[in-house]
Design an enzyme around this catalytic site. Structure first.
Site: not given
Length: 244
Positions: A153, A136, A149
């Site tokens: 990533k 991402s 998150y």
């Protein structure tokens, strides 16, 4: 540029919905045999109705031993897409242990573990291969309420580079795709509020979020021989977000 995968066998995780599901369909359309992995049996059943002949495996990849058992007899795999992921969004001071552990277990540990299983049989067979990890833009840019998150990533990007370093001599290439917000069903729900979307859209020179097809085509390119000299890259699919 036509990409074909006839004679190749691919495994896609997180195949029940969104990017993973459309990647399965695109690979089948390009001639590959596909193993689709998801923790939702209902999603897998509906996928098989759309793509007869797809092999399915239902397992929670956060469970290491269950994954070992489920993938123990998958057979030869030439192409791997580590797409399974979760996004549990919490403000930094509200992050829970459960959310932290679940996020790293699915977004990082599962990618490592599935890759180990697939790569060992590639090496035993003496074949080349290609792996794409779905990362991402959040790996490279802080986004409010995305602390865990973003961290997962970022870890996945470095795992991608380490895999490329160690597996390159075995003729196994490893890259990632790093999309911005993608207009999956979940993406449309999460970013349908114009006020919420405006802040991010204003930072994307192309002025739009990514469609699923944008990401899928990037994955297919990195899996294919058309990218035979690309290894260890993190490919932004973000309309220029990270360029600003």
């Amino acid at each position: 540029m036509e990409i074909k995968f006839s004679g190749h066998r691919a495994l896609v995780t997180g195949a029940g919905k969104g990017i993973g599901r459309d990647t399965v369909k695109a690979l089948v359309g390009a001639g590959a045999e596909v193993v689709a992995v998801s923790r939702s049996s209902e999603d897998l059943e509906s996928l098989v109705k759309e793509c007869p002949g797809v092999q399915t495996i239902c397992v929670d990849l956060a469970d290491w031993s269950a994954t070992d058992t489920a993938l123990s007899s998958i057979g030869p795999v030439d192409l791997l897409v580590n797409n399974a992921g979760v996004a549990i969004l919490q403000p930094l001071l509200a992050v829970t242990e459960e959310a932290f552990d679940r996020s790293f277990a699915v977004n990082v540990k599962a990618a490592l573990h599935v890759s180990q299983i697939v790569v060992r049989q590639m090496i035993d067979r003496g074949v080349s291969g290609a792996i794409v990890n779905v990362s991402s833009q959040a790996s490279q840019c802080a986004i409010r309420d995305h602390s865990v998150y973003c961290a997962t990533k970022g870890a996945l990007d470095m795992l991608t580079k380490m895999m490329a370093l160690e597996l390159g001599p075995k003729k196994i290439r490893v890259n990632s795709v790093n999309p911005t917000v993608v207009m999956t069903d979940m993406g449309r729900i999460g970013w349908s509020d114009p006020k919420k979307a405006e802040t991010l859209l204003n930072r994307i020179p192309l002025g739009r979020f990514a469609e699923v097809e944008d990401v899928v085509q990037s994955i297919l390119f990195l899996l294919s021989d058309k990218s035979s000299m690309i290894n260890g890259s993190c490919l932004p699919v973000d309309g220029g977000f990270l360029a600003c």
